[in-house]
Design a protein around this motif. Sequence first.
Motif, PDB file in Angstrom:
ATOM      1  N   MET A   5       0.839  -1.187   0.000  1.00  0.00           N
ATOM      2  CA  MET A   5       0.000   0.000   0.000  1.00  0.00           C
ATOM      3  C   MET A   5       0.876   1.239   0.000  1.00  0.00           C
ATOM      4  SD  MET A   5      -2.985   1.193   2.671  1.00  0.00           S
ATOM      5  CE  MET A   5      -1.980   2.275   3.707  1.00  0.00           C
ATOM      6  N   TYR A   6       0.548   2.179  -0.866  1.00  0.00           N
ATOM      7  CA  TYR A   6       1.231   3.471  -0.889  1.00  0.00           C
ATOM      8  C   TYR A   6       0.653   4.311   0.242  1.00  0.00           C
ATOM      9  CZ  TYR A   6       3.312   2.048  -5.264  1.00  0.00           C
ATOM     10  OH  TYR A   6       4.034   1.369  -6.210  1.00  0.00           O
ATOM     11  N   ASP A   7       1.561   4.819   1.091  1.00  0.00           N
ATOM     12  CA  ASP A   7       1.194   5.366   2.394  1.00  0.00           C
ATOM     13  C   ASP A   7       1.872   6.732   2.574  1.00  0.00           C
ATOM     14  OD1 ASP A   7       0.360   5.529   5.056  1.00  0.00           O
ATOM     15  OD2 ASP A   7       1.930   4.175   5.798  1.00  0.00           O
ATOM     16  N   LEU A   8       1.091   7.778   2.785  1.00  0.00           N
ATOM     17  CA  LEU A   8       1.626   9.132   2.886  1.00  0.00           C
ATOM     18  C   LEU A   8       2.633   9.253   4.027  1.00  0.00           C
ATOM     19  CD1 LEU A   8       1.461  12.097   1.919  1.00  0.00           C
ATOM     20  CD2 LEU A   8      -0.363  12.415   3.612  1.00  0.00           C
ATOM     21  N   CYS A   9       3.811   9.788   3.709  1.00  0.00           N
ATOM     22  CA  CYS A   9       4.833  10.023   4.731  1.00  0.00           C
ATOM     23  C   CYS A   9       5.120  11.514   4.830  1.00  0.00           C
ATOM     24  CB  CYS A   9       6.113   9.243   4.432  1.00  0.00           C
ATOM     25  SG  CYS A   9       7.056   9.848   3.016  1.00  0.00           S
ATOM     26  N   GLY A  10       5.758  11.883   5.920  1.00  0.00           N
ATOM     27  CA  GLY A  10       6.068  13.278   6.167  1.00  0.00           C
ATOM     28  C   GLY A  10       7.547  13.574   6.065  1.00  0.00           C
ATOM     29  N   ARG A  11       7.999  14.503   6.886  1.00  0.00           N
ATOM     30  CA  ARG A  11       9.382  14.982   6.833  1.00  0.00           C
ATOM     31  C   ARG A  11      10.374  13.875   7.180  1.00  0.00           C
ATOM     32  NH1 ARG A  11       9.737  19.800  10.666  1.00  0.00           N
ATOM     33  NH2 ARG A  11      11.961  19.433  10.498  1.00  0.00           N
ATOM     34  N   LEU A  15       7.151   8.850   9.561  1.00  0.00           N
ATOM     35  CA  LEU A  15       5.999   9.652   9.955  1.00  0.00           C
ATOM     36  C   LEU A  15       4.881   9.431   8.932  1.00  0.00           C
ATOM     37  CD1 LEU A  15       5.785  11.694  12.332  1.00  0.00           C
ATOM     38  CD2 LEU A  15       6.169  13.502  10.657  1.00  0.00           C
ATOM     39  N   ARG A  16       3.879   8.638   9.311  1.00  0.00           N
ATOM     40  CA  ARG A  16       2.794   8.285   8.403  1.00  0.00           C
ATOM     41  C   ARG A  16       1.497   8.867   8.958  1.00  0.00           C
ATOM     42  NH1 ARG A  16       4.889   4.017   5.217  1.00  0.00           N
ATOM     43  NH2 ARG A  16       7.153   4.217   5.363  1.00  0.00           N
ATOM     44  N   PHE A  17       0.918   9.847   8.260  1.00  0.00           N
ATOM     45  CA  PHE A  17      -0.133  10.623   8.912  1.00  0.00           C
ATOM     46  C   PHE A  17      -1.464  10.717   8.171  1.00  0.00           C
ATOM     47  CE2 PHE A  17       2.426  13.546   6.419  1.00  0.00           C
ATOM     48  CZ  PHE A  17       1.528  14.446   5.864  1.00  0.00           C
ATOM     49  N   SER A  18      -1.631  10.032   7.067  1.00  0.00           N
ATOM     50  CA  SER A  18      -2.907  10.117   6.362  1.00  0.00           C
ATOM     51  C   SER A  18      -4.012   9.427   7.150  1.00  0.00           C
ATOM     52  CB  SER A  18      -2.800   9.455   4.986  1.00  0.00           C
ATOM     53  OG  SER A  18      -4.097   9.203   4.454  1.00  0.00           O
ATOM     54  N   PRO A  19      -5.111  10.126   7.459  1.00  0.00           N
ATOM     55  CA  PRO A  19      -6.215   9.465   8.168  1.00  0.00           C
ATOM     56  C   PRO A  19      -6.835   8.340   7.352  1.00  0.00           C
ATOM     57  CG  PRO A  19      -6.888  11.645   7.402  1.00  0.00           C
ATOM     58  CD  PRO A  19      -5.405  11.540   7.184  1.00  0.00           C
ATOM     59  N   LEU A  33      -4.088  -9.530   7.702  1.00  0.00           N
ATOM     60  CA  LEU A  33      -3.377  -9.530   6.427  1.00  0.00           C
ATOM     61  C   LEU A  33      -2.086  -8.719   6.522  1.00  0.00           C
ATOM     62  CD1 LEU A  33      -6.426  -8.912   4.066  1.00  0.00           C
ATOM     63  CD2 LEU A  33      -5.283 -11.098   4.512  1.00  0.00           C
ATOM     64  N   ASP A  34      -0.992  -9.304   6.075  1.00  0.00           N
ATOM     65  CA  ASP A  34       0.279  -8.591   6.021  1.00  0.00           C
ATOM     66  C   ASP A  34       0.279  -7.630   4.836  1.00  0.00           C
ATOM     67  OD1 ASP A  34       1.306  -9.970   8.205  1.00  0.00           O
ATOM     68  OD2 ASP A  34       2.095 -11.585   6.943  1.00  0.00           O
ATOM     69  N   CYS A  35       1.056  -6.577   4.971  1.00  0.00           N
ATOM     70  CA  CYS A  35       1.135  -5.598   3.881  1.00  0.00           C
ATOM     71  C   CYS A  35       2.439  -4.816   4.010  1.00  0.00           C
ATOM     72  CB  CYS A  35      -0.066  -4.643   3.960  1.00  0.00           C
ATOM     73  SG  CYS A  35      -0.227  -3.521   2.555  1.00  0.00           S
ATOM     74  N   GLU A  36       3.036  -4.499   2.873  1.00  0.00           N
ATOM     75  CA  GLU A  36       4.200  -3.606   2.835  1.00  0.00           C
ATOM     76  C   GLU A  36       3.684  -2.190   2.610  1.00  0.00           C
ATOM     77  OE1 GLU A  36       8.142  -2.639   0.080  1.00  0.00           O
ATOM     78  OE2 GLU A  36       6.766  -4.255  -0.475  1.00  0.00           O
ATOM     79  N   PHE A  37       4.076  -1.268   3.481  1.00  0.00           N
ATOM     80  CA  PHE A  37       3.612   0.115   3.372  1.00  0.00           C
ATOM     81  C   PHE A  37       4.715   0.977   2.768  1.00  0.00           C
ATOM     82  CE2 PHE A  37       1.193  -1.805   6.870  1.00  0.00           C
ATOM     83  CZ  PHE A  37      -0.092  -1.650   6.344  1.00  0.00           C
ATOM     84  N   ILE A  38       4.483   1.425   1.564  1.00  0.00           N
ATOM     85  CA  ILE A  38       5.490   2.143   0.789  1.00  0.00           C
ATOM     86  C   ILE A  38       5.360   3.647   1.035  1.00  0.00           C
ATOM     87  CG2 ILE A  38       6.312   2.647  -1.541  1.00  0.00           C
ATOM     88  CD1 ILE A  38       5.179  -0.071  -2.381  1.00  0.00           C
ATOM     89  N   PRO A  39       6.424   4.305   1.517  1.00  0.00           N
ATOM     90  CA  PRO A  39       6.332   5.754   1.762  1.00  0.00           C
ATOM     91  C   PRO A  39       6.083   6.525   0.467  1.00  0.00           C
ATOM     92  CG  PRO A  39       8.611   4.988   1.945  1.00  0.00           C
ATOM     93  CD  PRO A  39       7.767   3.768   1.815  1.00  0.00           C
ATOM     94  N   TRP A  40       5.164   7.463   0.552  1.00  0.00           N
ATOM     95  CA  TRP A  40       4.737   8.238  -0.616  1.00  0.00           C
ATOM     96  C   TRP A  40       4.549   9.686  -0.205  1.00  0.00           C
ATOM     97  CZ3 TRP A  40       0.299  11.091  -1.711  1.00  0.00           C
ATOM     98  CH2 TRP A  40       0.062  11.411  -3.059  1.00  0.00           C
ATOM     99  N   LYS A  41       4.944  10.608  -1.080  1.00  0.00           N
ATOM    100  CA  LYS A  41       4.771  12.035  -0.809  1.00  0.00           C
ATOM    101  C   LYS A  41       3.694  12.610  -1.730  1.00  0.00           C
ATOM    102  CE  LYS A  41       9.065  12.857  -1.728  1.00  0.00           C
ATOM    103  NZ  LYS A  41      10.356  13.532  -1.961  1.00  0.00           N
ATOM    104  N   PHE A  42       3.129  13.736  -1.329  1.00  0.00           N
ATOM    105  CA  PHE A  42       2.080  14.383  -2.120  1.00  0.00           C
ATOM    106  C   PHE A  42       2.506  14.615  -3.567  1.00  0.00           C
ATOM    107  CE2 PHE A  42       0.638  16.047   2.114  1.00  0.00           C
ATOM    108  CZ  PHE A  42      -0.680  15.602   2.058  1.00  0.00           C
TER     109      PHE A  42
END
Length: 236
Positions: A5-11, A15-19, A33-42
Amino acid sequence: MSRKMYDLCGRDERLRFSPYCWRVKYALAHKGLDCEFIPWKFTDKQAIAFSDQTRVPVLVDGDESVVDSYEIFRYLDHAYPEKPLLGDATAEARARFFKFYAERSLAPGILRTILMDVFNAVHPDDREYFRTSREKMFGRTLEEMHSPSQGLSMLDRALEPMRGRLDEAPFLEGETAGAADYLVIGVFLWARVTSAADLVSNADPVYAWLNRMLDLHGGLGRNATRIVDIEGAFAD
């Protein structure tokens, strides 16, 4: 692992902050379920262009890609029917109420309370985009929109229905957590990760619910990296 899953990251990438991403993390944990969370920026639009979407979450499960947190709930129930999230039509109608309650009643007050904290948490590469897009949406500057006293008053009023429910049961779904709880917890984790602001008092039934939710699924929410954990985060 084929699921990611593409997951919003911060600075900081931790830091993963998307509600909306937090909703899905709880839904995946509910299903086991296992999942890899991929850091993604705006501004990483190209990374998710394959999904015809410009926002996260984007869930990739083998050959399937699914966007929108609520649609991901539906997909997970279809693909992995054990431990249903939404259940029958009546249960799904209840879940949809909580989706809109979180987005339209709770989020506005939280936004007014933590907006400049969120801006501080955003990755430096994203700050111009964040400011420009949000100020266009709000019709005013971030600084004008940020009003913690007003935001907390708005939130306090919006929490009344939730307090009533939590006087009856430990979770919004009843004795155990479910989709309604996961749809609501996202906005609270948005605040918890990006801000040190206290949204509710420790005497509030919502506070007790929040702590139960933070501890759920092995401390999924409680173990999340917060802005207060990032060295130098308040030095800008």
